[in-house]
Design an enzyme around this catalytic site. Structure first.
Site, short mmCIF file in Angstrom:
data_model
loop_
_atom_site.label_atom_id
_atom_site.label_comp_id
_atom_site.label_asym_id
_atom_site.label_seq_id
_atom_site.Cartn_x
_atom_site.Cartn_y
_atom_site.Cartn_z
N GLN A 45 -20.32 -15.39 -6.04
CA GLN A 45 -20.20 -14.64 -4.98
C GLN A 45 -20.18 -13.33 -4.98
O GLN A 45 -19.30 -13.12 -6.16
CB GLN A 45 -20.38 -15.66 -3.24
N HIS A 72 -17.98 -19.72 -6.30
CA HIS A 72 -18.35 -20.39 -5.20
C HIS A 72 -17.59 -22.11 -5.44
O HIS A 72 -17.45 -22.78 -4.70
CB HIS A 72 -19.63 -19.99 -4.65
N PHE A 124 -9.66 -23.85 0.24
CA PHE A 124 -11.10 -23.99 -0.44
C PHE A 124 -11.54 -24.78 -1.57
O PHE A 124 -11.76 -25.51 -2.23
CB PHE A 124 -10.76 -22.47 -0.71
N HIS A 127 -11.55 -28.73 -0.55
CA HIS A 127 -13.15 -28.74 -0.31
C HIS A 127 -13.91 -29.01 -1.31
O HIS A 127 -14.60 -29.73 -1.46
CB HIS A 127 -13.52 -27.91 0.11
N GLU A 128 -14.35 -28.08 -2.41
CA GLU A 128 -14.84 -27.97 -3.65
C GLU A 128 -14.86 -29.78 -4.49
O GLU A 128 -15.88 -29.94 -5.37
CB GLU A 128 -14.59 -27.20 -4.87
N LYS A 131 -15.63 -32.27 -2.09
CA LYS A 131 -17.07 -32.80 -2.16
C LYS A 131 -17.73 -32.94 -3.48
O LYS A 131 -18.89 -33.43 -3.40
CB LYS A 131 -17.89 -31.37 -1.14
N HIS A 132 -17.48 -31.75 -4.32
CA HIS A 132 -18.40 -31.69 -5.18
C HIS A 132 -17.92 -32.26 -6.57
O HIS A 132 -18.35 -33.39 -7.38
CB HIS A 132 -19.01 -30.58 -6.19
#
Length: 243
Positions: A45, A72, A124, A127-128, A131-132
């Site tokens: 980003q 990101h 952050f 979360h990455e 989730k991924h």
């Protein structure tokens, strides 16, 4: 009575076989939670567009990032455009910062958080991963997931490829096709551009998607493009230095 006993034994045996085959069939047809994906989106980003958007921004506790693209994430995807997420349902492999100790300083530079309130990045990154990253955990462990993502940031070198084409973050407007061409000339693969819009309605270069193969060792042509906000034919490359 012997025929009845034989019939009963046959029925019981048949039921056992049917139940066993049903369970076996269910086991074989069930898609695995991890490793079931086709490729990755590697997403970067532009901080100038992020900070000029309705989201606003707060600089990390480590200070204002450099005027460069930031990471990101690295997101597993399917060839049909859908994607897996939150694959560690039993929470057996949660984000653990002790596994990335040697990468933290580099991540604070290349993968900072701009969301408010100011943070150190761990929320952050957690979360990455949760989730991924968990959806590719049989290919990449936590250390290699973040390491590979950081390495792709260097390999992509977006700001240099754009600069070589005379495209600079100076609040100027450029043709979207020229931005795409500059990146494709530099990397040999077609990017996907996502834009946001400022208060004046200008289409601003916000995120750049590149595709990575399943083993996370090379850029590839995207099997399918994302569903993000398409850019107008003319895009603004927002300055980040004034924030």
């Amino acid at each position: 009575m012997k025929p009845l006993r034989s019939c009963s034994a046959f029925i019981i045996s048949l039921v056992i076989i049917v139940v066993y085959e049903a369970r076996a069939g269910h086991s074989l047809s069930r898609k695995p939670d991890r490793g079931y994906y086709d490729f990755f989106y590697f997403v970067q980003q532009w901080p100038g567009a992020y900070c000029d958007s309705k989201w606003g921004c707060c600089f990390p506790k480590t200070g204002k990032p450099a005027e460069n693209f930031s990471i990101h994430g690295l997101w597993p995807n399917f060839n049909n455009g859908s994607y897996p997420q939150n694959c560690d349902n039993l929470n057996r492999n949660p984000f653990d910062k002790s596994k990335i100790v040697g990468l933290i300083k580099r991540m604070q530079v290349e993968w900072p958080t701009l969301s408010c309130p100011s943070g150190d990045g761990f929320k952050f990154w957690s979360h990455e991963w949760n989730k991924h990253g968990t959806c590719s955990a049989n290919v990449l462990n936590q250390q290699s997931f973040f390491q590979k993502t950081l390495d792709f940031k260097i390999k992509s070198n977006l700001i240099q490829h754009l600069s070589d084409a005379g495209i600079h973050p100076n609040d100027g407007f450029y043709r979207a096709e020229d931005v795409e061409a500059a990146i494709e000339d530099g990397l040999g693969v077609t990017p996907y551009l996502e834009c946001n819009f400022d208060k004046e309605g200008n289409s601003q270069l916000f995120q750049v998607y590149l595709c990575v193969n399943k083993l996370a060792n090379a850029f590839i042509q995207c099997p399918v493009m994302p569903h993000g906000r398409r850019c107008a034919s003319s895009v603004q490359f927002q300055s980040f230095s004034r924030f």
